[in-house]
Design a protein around this motif. Structure first.
Motif, PDB file in Angstrom:
ATOM      1  N   SER A 115       0.846  -1.193   0.000  1.00  0.00           N
ATOM      2  CA  SER A 115       0.000   0.000   0.000  1.00  0.00           C
ATOM      3  C   SER A 115       0.876   1.236   0.000  1.00  0.00           C
ATOM      4  O   SER A 115       2.042   1.172   0.438  1.00  0.00           O
ATOM      5  CB  SER A 115      -0.920   0.010   1.226  1.00  0.00           C
ATOM      6  OG  SER A 115      -1.743   1.174   1.213  1.00  0.00           O
ATOM      7  N   SER A 116       0.327   2.341  -0.492  1.00  0.00           N
ATOM      8  CA  SER A 116       1.042   3.619  -0.500  1.00  0.00           C
ATOM      9  C   SER A 116       0.230   4.642   0.267  1.00  0.00           C
ATOM     10  O   SER A 116      -0.970   4.811   0.018  1.00  0.00           O
ATOM     11  CB  SER A 116       1.262   4.113  -1.945  1.00  0.00           C
ATOM     12  OG  SER A 116       2.052   3.198  -2.663  1.00  0.00           O
TER      13      SER A 116
ATOM     14  N   ASP B 182      -3.375  -3.813  -1.583  1.00  0.00           N
ATOM     15  CA  ASP B 182      -3.696  -4.036  -2.995  1.00  0.00           C
ATOM     16  C   ASP B 182      -4.009  -5.503  -3.286  1.00  0.00           C
ATOM     17  O   ASP B 182      -3.826  -5.977  -4.404  1.00  0.00           O
ATOM     18  CB  ASP B 182      -2.526  -3.582  -3.877  1.00  0.00           C
ATOM     19  CG  ASP B 182      -1.241  -4.334  -3.569  1.00  0.00           C
ATOM     20  OD1 ASP B 182      -1.227  -5.095  -2.580  1.00  0.00           O
ATOM     21  OD2 ASP B 182      -0.251  -4.172  -4.314  1.00  0.00           O
ATOM     22  N   ARG B 183      -4.469  -6.235  -2.276  1.00  0.00           N
ATOM     23  CA  ARG B 183      -4.746  -7.665  -2.451  1.00  0.00           C
ATOM     24  C   ARG B 183      -6.079  -8.009  -1.797  1.00  0.00           C
ATOM     25  O   ARG B 183      -6.401  -7.514  -0.713  1.00  0.00           O
ATOM     26  CB  ARG B 183      -3.621  -8.487  -1.827  1.00  0.00           C
ATOM     27  CG  ARG B 183      -3.634  -9.947  -2.252  1.00  0.00           C
ATOM     28  CD  ARG B 183      -2.476 -10.693  -1.600  1.00  0.00           C
ATOM     29  NE  ARG B 183      -1.192 -10.123  -1.955  1.00  0.00           N
ATOM     30  CZ  ARG B 183      -0.523 -10.448  -3.059  1.00  0.00           C
ATOM     31  NH1 ARG B 183      -1.047 -11.322  -3.903  1.00  0.00           N
ATOM     32  NH2 ARG B 183       0.650  -9.907  -3.317  1.00  0.00           N
ATOM     33  N   LYS B 184      -6.868  -8.885  -2.469  1.00  0.00           N
ATOM     34  CA  LYS B 184      -8.162  -9.288  -1.943  1.00  0.00           C
ATOM     35  C   LYS B 184      -7.995 -10.371  -0.870  1.00  0.00           C
ATOM     36  O   LYS B 184      -6.955 -11.029  -0.799  1.00  0.00           O
ATOM     37  CB  LYS B 184      -9.057  -9.804  -3.072  1.00  0.00           C
ATOM     38  CG  LYS B 184      -9.368  -8.734  -4.126  1.00  0.00           C
ATOM     39  CD  LYS B 184     -10.241  -9.308  -5.238  1.00  0.00           C
ATOM     40  CE  LYS B 184     -10.527  -8.241  -6.298  1.00  0.00           C
ATOM     41  NZ  LYS B 184     -11.358  -8.763  -7.416  1.00  0.00           N
TER      42      LYS B 184
ATOM     43  N   LEU C  64      -1.102 -15.276  -1.564  1.00  0.00           N
ATOM     44  CA  LEU C  64       0.007 -14.420  -1.153  1.00  0.00           C
ATOM     45  C   LEU C  64       1.297 -14.865  -1.842  1.00  0.00           C
ATOM     46  O   LEU C  64       1.434 -16.028  -2.222  1.00  0.00           O
ATOM     47  CB  LEU C  64       0.198 -14.485   0.369  1.00  0.00           C
ATOM     48  CG  LEU C  64      -1.039 -14.235   1.239  1.00  0.00           C
ATOM     49  CD1 LEU C  64      -0.664 -14.371   2.711  1.00  0.00           C
ATOM     50  CD2 LEU C  64      -1.638 -12.867   0.959  1.00  0.00           C
ATOM     51  N   ASN C  65       2.223 -13.935  -1.956  1.00  0.00           N
ATOM     52  CA  ASN C  65       3.561 -14.266  -2.474  1.00  0.00           C
ATOM     53  C   ASN C  65       4.473 -14.606  -1.300  1.00  0.00           C
ATOM     54  O   ASN C  65       4.545 -13.855  -0.323  1.00  0.00           O
ATOM     55  CB  ASN C  65       4.152 -13.100  -3.262  1.00  0.00           C
ATOM     56  CG  ASN C  65       3.409 -12.844  -4.557  1.00  0.00           C
ATOM     57  OD1 ASN C  65       2.906 -13.772  -5.172  1.00  0.00           O
ATOM     58  ND2 ASN C  65       3.340 -11.580  -4.973  1.00  0.00           N
ATOM     59  N   VAL C  66       5.155 -15.749  -1.416  1.00  0.00           N
ATOM     60  CA  VAL C  66       6.095 -16.178  -0.385  1.00  0.00           C
ATOM     61  C   VAL C  66       7.508 -16.053  -0.959  1.00  0.00           C
ATOM     62  O   VAL C  66       7.803 -16.614  -2.021  1.00  0.00           O
ATOM     63  CB  VAL C  66       5.821 -17.625   0.066  1.00  0.00           C
ATOM     64  CG1 VAL C  66       6.828 -18.042   1.131  1.00  0.00           C
ATOM     65  CG2 VAL C  66       4.400 -17.755   0.603  1.00  0.00           C
TER      66      VAL C  66
END
Length: 326
Positions: free
Chosen positions: A267-268, A286-288, A293-295
């Protein structure tokens, strides 16, 4: 000096030659005993076989230096064994200049010390590299300061610890640095007339080149002199199994700790909002909620996962493995 003959002996010899009783060719063919000079001031305690074996040992040592020193100096290091010779300790010490860089090394379990001499320009180049410089030696020769000697003590310890492996086929040694001397008069470890072997090694750090001399007294090596021959050396060399190395490397890698993180989202926000953040504030990512998720393993994105919990702790469940070129 030859024996002087009297006149009667000369006459008798000429008469025997003229009558044929004595053959001239027989006299010429008589072999004379050759006498070899022996210098009692420089007894030949080191044979060529001993010196060659020491060269083999320190060629192995040179390879270890060229592999390990670049990790500390961050410069390529080239090492080459120049030669080995047997001299008296007085000849070695008289050839040293002041200031000099001498490391007095305890060679346990052998009794006594050896001396490791490093050229001053190599010493100053090491100091310059370790302190963040480009590795240039000083233009003007001067004594080493106390701080510089403390820095060099670390490099001496690294070089000395590398002696263990090359000597393994001869003896399991436990070398240790006793002190560093900058004046050769304070490094009289043995009698000046004692015989020593000097192995000369050329070291090149980047563009700087200098010599390292290893002084090995005979009285220190005397208990293992019978092992310092190439026949014994090659007969006791252990054949290294490649699989053993692979297993050892795999074992070490499997125990290595690496950071793993799961990123919930990004987020910004403005600096003002960041400064005024308080408990209970909500930051929109920015993710639902149902999105994977990215690991990351280190800085590499290797997995995708779904968030959850395990034993009352936050956790993620791996859903896929990313097999990219990275």
């Amino acid at each position: 000096m030859g024996e002087v003959l009297s006149q009667n002996e000369i006459d008798s010899l000429l008469k025997a030659l003229s009558s044929g009783e004595l053959d001239v060719e027989e006299i010429k063919s008589t072999e004379e005993k050759t006498v070899k000079d022996y210098d009692f001031a420089r007894p030949a305690k080191f044979s060529k076989e001993h010196l060659r074996t020491l060269e083999i040992i320190f060629e192995h040592y040179g390879r270890l230096l060229s592999t390990n020193l670049p990790a500390y100096l961050r410069r390529p290091v080239q090492v080459e064994v120049m030669n080995s010779e047997a001299v008296t300790y007085s000849e070695f010490s008289n050839a040293l200049s002041n200031p000099v860089l001498l490391g007095v090394v305890n060679f346990e379990p052998l009794e006594g010390n050896i001396v490791m001499e490093i050229a001053s320009n190599i010493g100053f180049a090491m100091i310059d590299r370790l302190l963040g410089g480009v590795g240039n030696p000083l233009d003007k020769v001067r004594d080493f300061s106390e701080i510089e000697l403390v820095i060099l003590e670390r490099m001496f310890n690294i070089c000395i610890n590398l002696l263990r492996e090359p000597w393994q086929n001869v003896l399991t040694i436990r070398p240790r640095l006793e002190r560093i001397e900058t004046n050769s008069q304070f490094a009289q470890i043995i009698s000046p007339s004692e015989m020593i072997s000097i192995v000369t090694i050329n070291i090149k750090i980047g563009e700087i080149e200098g010599l390292m001399n290893i002084c090995l007294p005979y009285i220190v090596l005397e208990p293992v002199m019978d092992k310092l021959n190439t026949k014994y050396w090659f007969s006791t060399m252990q054949v290294k199994d490649v699989n053993t190395y692979e297993e050892a490397i795999a074992s070490l890698i499997s125990k290595a700790q690496i950071p793993v993180k799961a990123v919930l989202g990004n987020s910004s926000i403005t600096v003002n909002d960041f400064v005024n953040l308080a408990v209970g504030d909500i930051i929109k990512l920015d993710r639902k909620m149902n999105e994977e998720l990215n690991v990351y393993v280190g800085d590499i994105n290797k997995f995708t996962a779904l968030p959850g919990s395990a034993d009352d702790k936050y956790a993620v469940r791996i859903t896929s493995v990313l097999r990219g070129d990275e």
